[in-house]
Design an enzyme around this catalytic site. Structure first.
Site: not given
Ligand SMILES: Cc1cc2nc3c(=O)[nH]c(=O)nc-3n(C[C@H](O)[C@H](O)[C@H](O)COP(=O)(O)O)c2cc1C
Length: 396
Positions: A201, A203-204, A206
């Protein structure tokens, strides 16, 4: 004609128009090193904070098994803590270390494998990201708990919607060495309990992304400044994972332009920036790039390719696209309470058919609809569900 980033959402108004296009390519098998996926649909990491004390149990196994039975080609687990004291900031997130957690994970892996579906573990360290381990969440109220040192590139931290400010200390070389070691150990642990691969991970906003992004990395040593320096920690972590897991264990790396603390932040302004970024990471052992976008149809560098399209073109490695596929609303907005309805996937299928990317991750769609792949394959679009925040309250 593929829509450009100026378009707000594909097929918003027509809701399900795009499903009329052929979905055949979504269900083509694909090879990742020695692993063959039965189709191109991936469940991406989604943190559920439902592993008490970091230990996944039978509920977690049943939750993943349900999605495997629903037909996904690959599951990537929620983020899991690596064995480093500053990795965690959230209650009841599973660990990828310790006997109890690893026994729990073995149960999850076996449940998913029983549905003939491979599963990767996402490995996570939050770095300088604010601790949610504040009292009342991770730590019982009224205890004299002292939070661990925050470890980031420069001691800089930004929160959602808040500016980046100084909060904490820059990581020392000893910190950096122990982080690299922790990622190697976590990956080896994942392999030992049967995982088919791991995802870093990065991304985002972190830990790794804090090093990548000049907004939080103000270092002047070998971990700051040039792109090669800013990716050094990730290159070393990937190298260590490869060293500890061997030559044939798939390693995915998740990156994003956006950060939770700054949606407009960018790592790459040009394809050349991406080339500089990806080359050393591929050399270190990355097999798959997972490009996290909030909206997959937003394109990059003035072209009609999205970030996954560019990653694939530049790295020559399989790329995963993600972000509001089949959903009208974006994931952070929906986590903040906004609605999201079923959207078409015509634009996605067009990009996939064109060969822009290899794999397609469906996040919230798989939370509300474990059978999303089966339903899409059968053309049962009418049966897909809109986003429902109640799915976050339990592991169903
Ligand atoms: C409840 C929730 C928890 C998430 N936790 C993580 C995570 O632990 N690691 C990560 O890389 N992205 C996390 N994400 C982002 C998702 O992997 C994904 O990129 C995001 O939901 C966009 O996809 P979608 O539009 O199909 O939902 C999370 C998203 C949601 C909704």
């Amino acid at each position: 004609m593929i829509q450009s980033s100026s378009v707000s959402a594909p097929d918003q108004a027509g809701a399900v128009d795009g499903f009329e296009a052929s979905t055949a390519r979504l269900f083509d098998p694909v090879k990742l090193r020695s692993l063959t996926l039965k189709n191109r649909i991936v469940m991406p990491a989604m943190t559920r904070t439902m592993a008490p004390n970091g230990v996944p149990g039978v509920d977690n196994a049943a939750y993943y098994k349900r999605r495997a039975a629903g037909g996904v080609g690959l599951i990537i687990t929620e983020g899991t803590w690596v064995p480093h004291p500053a990795a965690a900031n959230e209650a009841d997130v599973p660990k990828m270390y310790g006997e109890a957690s690893l026994t729990g994970w073995r149960g999850v892996v076996e449940a998913v494998h029983a549905e003939a579906t491979p599963i990767f573990a996402q490995l996570w360290h939050v770095g300088q990201m604010k601790q949610h381990t504040v009292e009342g969440l991770y730590v019982p109220k009224g205890t004299d708990y002292v939070p661990p040192r925050r470890v980031g590139p420069s001691g800089l931290f930004g929160g959602i919607g808040k500016p980046t400010t100084r909060d904490g200390e820059p990581a020392t070389q000893a910190d950096i060495d122990s982080i690299v070691d922790a990622f190697g150990k976590a990956a080896a642990n994942a392999k030992s309990v049967g995982f088919d691969g791991v995802e870093l991970h990065a991304a985002h906003g972190y830990l790794f992304d804090q090093f990548f992004w000049p907004g939080t990395n103000h270092r002047t040593d070998q971990y700051g400044g040039s792109m090669r320096n800013r990716i050094r920690l990730a290159v070393d972590a990937i190298g260590e994972i490869r060293r500890q897991t061997g030559p044939d264990f798939p390693i995915s790396m998740r990156i994003s332009q956006w950060k939770v603390q700054d949606f407009k932040a960018r790592l790459f302004e040009t394809p050349a920036d991406m080339e500089e970024f990806m080359g050393p990471l591929v050399d270190a052992g990355v097999d798959i790039f997972h490009l996290s976008q909030r909206r997959f149809w937003e394109t990059e560098f003035g072209t009609d390719r999205n970030l996954a399209g560019w990653a694939r073109k530049i790295s020559g490695k399989p790329a995963i696209t993600v972000g509001s596929i089949g959903m009208t609303g974006e994931h952070i907005d929906t986590l903040m309470g906004q609605p999201s309805n079923v959207a078409g996937i015509g634009v996605l299928l067009e990009m996939l058919d064109r060969g822009d990317f290899d794999l397609v991750a469906i996040g919230r769609g798989l939370l509300v609809d474990p059978d999303w792949p089966k339903k899409v394959r059968a053309g049962r679009i009418d049966a897909l569900s809109a986003w429902n925040p109640d799915v976050l309250k339990s592991l169903s």
